[in-house]
Design an enzyme around this catalytic site. Structure first.
Site, PDB file in Angstrom:
ATOM      1  N   GLY A 210       0.878  -1.120  -0.135  1.00  0.00           N
ATOM      2  CA  GLY A 210      -0.244   0.001   0.096  1.00  0.00           C
ATOM      3  C   GLY A 210       0.980   1.300  -0.038  1.00  0.00           C
ATOM      4  N   ASN A 211       0.027   2.535   0.187  1.00  0.00           N
ATOM      5  CA  ASN A 211       1.077   3.740   0.283  1.00  0.00           C
ATOM      6  C   ASN A 211       0.456   4.563   1.383  1.00  0.00           C
ATOM      7  OD1 ASN A 211      -1.172   5.394  -0.865  1.00  0.00           O
ATOM      8  ND2 ASN A 211      -0.844   3.952  -2.629  1.00  0.00           N
ATOM      9  N   ARG A 212       0.847   5.673   1.538  1.00  0.00           N
ATOM     10  CA  ARG A 212       0.489   6.631   2.619  1.00  0.00           C
ATOM     11  C   ARG A 212      -0.330   7.608   2.417  1.00  0.00           C
ATOM     12  NH1 ARG A 212       6.005   8.667   5.029  1.00  0.00           N
ATOM     13  NH2 ARG A 212       4.620   9.977   6.238  1.00  0.00           N
TER      14      ARG A 212
END
Ligand code: CTP
Length: 402
Positions: A210-212
């Site tokens: 995932g990412n932030r």
């Protein structure tokens, strides 16, 4: 400075009780609020509640305090009229210019922005009569926010719920701010699609890449577009934020799901803004069972495959002539140089470039960016709230659509 004058119209639906919370938010944030209920609304919440919370009388008829000419003065003095809940009957009266009580008279005399927050059963909302009345009101510049989907009165669920008062309040705040610029509903009649959040690419049933991205910039874009009169589809990837009032929200998880939802919504859209952080790669294999560590053994490398590039695809094959496609780029270095190259590579009409790093942008309430266009123009957006950047994006989009 004088407090902004807000008229809160309340028509006769069970959601009238939620308007008390909207009233409280408006008064506590420094607005002078005059509540104008309909006679039916008083079946749900009494006059005493409205006048105690607002500090003003809350009559329903034009025959009270006639010497003050309330049927004209209340509308004339208003900086904003918000009708919440707006019943099917109220939308019909407003669309046809009927004036048989104080609220309908006020709607005819108001020269300020008007927001309707409809709430009713799904059948009533979907009825052709209601839909035509809503279209009429929108065409004339009123902001009619889409009802939320969820639990209705009794055991029914569906579209027709009044959005949360806090979210209606946000729409009112934005409309008041833009009303002063005289451009409250410059996206009226437009359908815009916004993607937000960050995709998650599953490795196994419990893990993902995932990412932030928090989704805050995309949600700010959706919220500001609603306040400017647009019909908004928000494709939200894994965001924890509450659904913005008035937007149709499609929740997705992966890049592939996001692509499908965005392309579907884009088919009749005037503009698409890709604010989501879409994973460029996904694991080549999905393990049906949880991947286990084996004592002493080295971990298996994770093989990745490319995800479709939704922004490039939208830009290359416009669903409609004149559709405006906007991308976002987060860069850590050589920000403008990389941004220019990305704009050319993706083929979109505008690219919002911002610098990211450990402490910047992700999850914060603020942003700073430059919006690049293919003709070489650069629109700098100074450090400020994500809503200000969102409004600059819509200013540029509205100019292209005009
Ligand atoms: N985007 C997309 N589909 C992808 C990846 C990104 O639609 N598979 C969109 C994002 O929503 C955003 C823009 O493209 O609007 C950002 O692109 P980004 O991923 O930052 O650029 P890349 O071309 O992947 O370049 P790089 O990773 O090299 O910075």
């Amino acid at each position: 400075m004088d407090k902004p004058n807000v008229v809160l119209g309340v028509s006769g639906g069970i959601a009238a009780y939620k308007a008390c919370e909207l009233l409280r938010r408006l008064t506590e944030s420094g607005h002078d609020v005059r509540v104008v209920p309909t006679a039916s609304a008083l079946h749900f919440v009494g006059e005493a509640t409205w006048s105690a919370l607002s500090g003003h009388p809350a009559g329903t008829e034009v025959w009270e305090s006639v010497h003050e000419v309330p049927h004209v003065r209340i509308g004339q003095r208003a900086d904003l009229v918000v009708v919440a809940p707006a019943t099917a009957d109220m939308l019909a009266k407003a669309a046809h210019g009927l004036a048989d009580d104080l609220l309908t008279n006020t709607l005819l005399t108001a020269r300020c922005p008007v927001v309707f927050a409809p709430a009713m059963h799904t059948e009533m909302w979907e009825n052709a009569a209601t839909q035509e009345n809503v279209a009429t009101l929108r065409r004339r510049g009123a902001i009619v926010i889409e009802p939320a989907v969820g639990r209705l009165t009794g055991v029914d669920t569906g579209k027709g719920r009044l959005p949360e008062p806090g979210e209606i309040f946000e729409v009112c705040r934005r409309v008041l701010a833009r009303g002063a610029e005289g451009a409250a509903a410059d996206l009226a009649g437009r359908h815009v699609v916004v993607s937000a959040g960050g995709t998650r690419e599953p490795l196994d049933p419990v893990r993902y890449l995932g990412n932030r991205s928090s989704g805050k910039q995309g949600y700010a874009l959706a919220r500001t577009a609603v306040a400017r009169g647009a019909r908004v589809t928000l494709v939200a990837a894994n965001s924890e934020l509450p659904d913005p009032a008035g937007a149709d929200v499609v929740h997705v998880g992966t890049a592939v799901q996001l692509r499908e939802a965005v392309l579907k919504a884009a088919a009749d859209a005037d503009a698409v803004v890709m604010a989501a952080a879409v994973a460029d790669f996904r694991p080549a294999h999905y393990a049906e069972g949880k991947i286990k560590k084996r004592d002493g053994a080295e971990p298996e490398p994770v093989a990745l495959v490319r995800n479709p590039d939704v922004l490039a695809e939208l830009s290359a094959e416009r669903a409609r002539p004149g559709q405006v496609v906007v991308g976002f780029a987060a860069e850590t270095d050589h920000v403008l140089e990389n941004g220019r190259a990305k704009l050319a590579r993706k083929g979109c009409d505008l690219l919002v470039v911002n610098e990211v790093g450990e402490r910047r942008t992700f999850g914060s309430e603020t942003n700073e960016a430059v919006v690049l266009a293919p003709d070489g123009t650069e629109t700098p957006v100074p450090y400020g709230p994500k809503e200000a950047l969102a409004d600059t994006v819509w200013d540029l989009v509205a100019r292209r659509l005009a």
